[in-house]
Write an enzyme that holds these catalytic residues in place. Structure first.
Site, mmCIF file in Angstrom:
data_model
loop_
_atom_site.group_PDB
_atom_site.id
_atom_site.type_symbol
_atom_site.label_atom_id
_atom_site.label_comp_id
_atom_site.label_asym_id
_atom_site.label_seq_id
_atom_site.Cartn_x
_atom_site.Cartn_y
_atom_site.Cartn_z
ATOM 1 N N SER A 98 0.796 -1.223 0.000
ATOM 2 C CA SER A 98 0.000 0.000 0.000
ATOM 3 C C SER A 98 0.831 1.276 0.000
ATOM 4 O O SER A 98 0.334 2.325 -0.404
ATOM 5 C CB SER A 98 -0.952 -0.002 1.189
ATOM 6 O OG SER A 98 -0.234 -0.100 2.399
ATOM 7 N N HIS A 125 -5.498 -3.638 -1.930
ATOM 8 C CA HIS A 125 -5.264 -2.622 -2.969
ATOM 9 C C HIS A 125 -5.237 -3.223 -4.369
ATOM 10 O O HIS A 125 -4.863 -2.544 -5.326
ATOM 11 C CB HIS A 125 -3.958 -1.877 -2.695
ATOM 12 C CG HIS A 125 -4.066 -0.933 -1.540
ATOM 13 N ND1 HIS A 125 -4.544 0.355 -1.661
ATOM 14 C CD2 HIS A 125 -3.785 -1.100 -0.222
ATOM 15 C CE1 HIS A 125 -4.538 0.946 -0.487
ATOM 16 N NE2 HIS A 125 -4.084 0.087 0.411
ATOM 17 N N LYS A 169 -12.039 0.230 0.017
ATOM 18 C CA LYS A 169 -11.197 0.961 -0.941
ATOM 19 C C LYS A 169 -11.927 1.055 -2.281
ATOM 20 O O LYS A 169 -12.821 1.876 -2.416
ATOM 21 C CB LYS A 169 -9.831 0.290 -1.008
ATOM 22 C CG LYS A 169 -9.186 0.230 0.384
ATOM 23 C CD LYS A 169 -7.754 -0.153 0.357
ATOM 24 C CE LYS A 169 -7.227 -0.548 1.726
ATOM 25 N NZ LYS A 169 -7.356 0.486 2.761
HETATM 26 N N1 PMP Z 1 -4.801 -4.637 4.386
HETATM 27 C C1 PMP Z 1 -4.118 -3.757 3.660
HETATM 28 C C2 PMP Z 1 -3.000 -4.233 2.794
HETATM 29 C C3 PMP Z 1 -4.455 -2.396 3.705
HETATM 30 O O1 PMP Z 1 -3.775 -1.489 2.995
HETATM 31 C C4 PMP Z 1 -5.516 -1.982 4.520
HETATM 32 C C5 PMP Z 1 -5.991 -0.539 4.579
HETATM 33 N N2 PMP Z 1 -5.120 0.384 5.022
HETATM 34 C C6 PMP Z 1 -6.186 -2.940 5.264
HETATM 35 C C7 PMP Z 1 -5.822 -4.258 5.165
HETATM 36 C C8 PMP Z 1 -7.302 -2.558 6.175
HETATM 37 O O2 PMP Z 1 -8.483 -2.414 5.477
HETATM 38 P P1 PMP Z 1 -9.734 -1.701 6.209
HETATM 39 O O3 PMP Z 1 -9.523 -0.239 6.058
HETATM 40 O O4 PMP Z 1 -10.916 -2.237 5.478
HETATM 41 O O5 PMP Z 1 -9.693 -2.143 7.625
#
Ligand code: PMP
Length: 390
Positions: free
Chosen positions: A179, A207, A238
């Site tokens: 990310s 992502h 997302k």
């Molecule tokens: N896994 C990854 C790789 C992420 O980038 C994120 C979001 N920052 C999450 C999980 C968490 O997702 P959520 O915002 O739905 O909790």
């Protein structure tokens, strides 16, 4: 001295290092432009990749569900019964991802806490990419398994680790798209190592979905590896534009998660409106790949222009566009000046990225017009020159 004095001194120290996170207040819907701290600004930092967060179709679905089912699901699904909507989103996601089944959870973060400890425990070993997301790291820690970090995106390093560490069960877990850098995990190589060493395979596609693969079906689809990854973790927050998380896999794995995943057993599921909007989002992606194509067109244009201006956009292979600055104070200053020019692009420093790798992370969306992107580029060029970054 009070026992909580450390808090104020730690906060002061974060401020000095340029690491104090400034949380802006948004008072409008998510969109290519929005109102942050009472100022209308170009939104270059949300994960709303496809612009679905304020989509009329999703809002209509949420309104209908609200009228039909009310605002809250009542209690934990295993205790008070599961709503038809929760089953519907699980089926829709399974069809979209080409998996046998899915379990729907409260967020992507929670999905990692749910799945990893259900698969491995104290007698087991986890091989984890050194740059994995915090939710994966915490999920691994919660499991009590031995954690072995392998070098980022390096299947050779994974192979070495798998040779060196034995255990009752062994699991490899990686982000699909990282990310903060936007690079893609080498899943075909990871699958090969996993097959040789009989490792359970888990990929977090937060992502990747809505971005990679046919019509945004995600990283497993991108590499044509259906059925060869045991678990795909995902998020609805997302590209899908709503909120929620899930894990996709075989019917047997999902049955197991529904018996053993603690956030499923001990925390209430999402509200009818959230779930209905999520179902509508999956249907939008199933019906057309137009938004995904627009996202890539926009991101390719923006990234190429930023490079032409002289910015370092790192190793990204996806629409995530890191603008690497290095020094956290400078990155924070750049972000502040951009904001005063009408562009919201947040700076990110340690611990979200390694020390000395502070950056602005630009998130392009399918909803941006070419004029929006040109506005952002013009401001980056102006402020970048003023600060001597380019
Ligand atoms: N896994 C990854 C790789 C992420 O980038 C994120 C979001 N920052 C999450 C999980 C968490 O997702 P959520 O915002 O739905 O909790």
């Amino acid at each position: 001295m009070s026992k909580l004095d450390f808090i104020e001194s730690e906060l002061a120290s974060l401020k000095e290092q340029g690491l104090l996170i400034n949380i802006r207040t948004i008072s409008s819907p998510q969109g290519p432009w929005f109102v942050a701290d009472q100022k209308r600004v170009l939104n270059l930092c949300s994960n709303n990749y496809l612009g679905l967060a304020n989509d009329d179709r999703l809002k209509a679905a949420a309104r209908q569900a609200l009228e039909k089912y009310g605002v809250g699901p009542g209690a934990v699904r295993t205790i008070a019964g599961t709503m038809t909507l929760h089953l519907e989103i699980e089926r829709a996601l399974a069809d979209f991802k080409g998996a046998e089944d899915t379990i729907f959870l409260q967020s992507g973060f929670v999905a990692n806490q749910a799945v990893i400890p259900a698969l491995v425990g104290p007698d087991d070993v986890i091989f984890s990419d050194e740059l994995n997301h915090a939710s994966i790291i915490d999920g691994c820690r919660l499991s009590g398994a031995k954690i072995v970090r392998y070098a980022h995106n390096d299947a050779g390093s994974l192979e070495e680790a798998a040779r060196a560490h034995v255990g009752r069960r062994r699991l490899v877990v990686t982000d699909g798209v990282f990310s903060m850098d936007g690079d893609i995990a080498p899943l075909p190589d990871i699958v090969e190592v996993a097959q040789r060493h009989d490792l359970i395979t888990v990929v977090d596609d937060a992502h990747g979905e809505g971005v990679l693969g046919r019509g945004g079906r995600g990283i497993v689809d991108h590499f044509g590896l259906h059925g060869r990854f045991d678990v795909e973790i995902g998020t609805l927050s997302k590209a899908f534009g709503v909120v929620g998380g899930y894990a996709a896999g075989s019917a047997s794995l999902v049955r197991w998660f529904k018996q053993r995943a603690r956030p499923f057993l001990f925390s209430t599921g999402l509200s009818p409106a959230d779930v209905a909007a999520s179902i509508a989002a999956v249907r939008v992606l199933q019906a057309s790949d137009e938004l995904v194509k627009r996202l890539w067109d926009n991101a390719s244009y923006f990234k190429a222009e930023m490079r032409r201006l002289g910015f370092d956009t790192g190793v990204s292979q996806t629409p995530i566009t890191p603008v690497i600055i290095g020094d956290a104070v400078k990155a924070s200053e750049l972000s502040k000046r951009l904001f005063s020019e009408g562009v919201f692009a947040q700076s990110i420093g340690y611990p979200t990225v390694p020390r000395g790798k502070a950056r602005i992370r630009v998130m392009i969306s399918a909803a941006h017009s070419r004029e929006d992107l040109d506005y952002g580029l013009e401001k980056f060029a102006k402020v970048g020159r003023e600060l001597g970054v380019i």
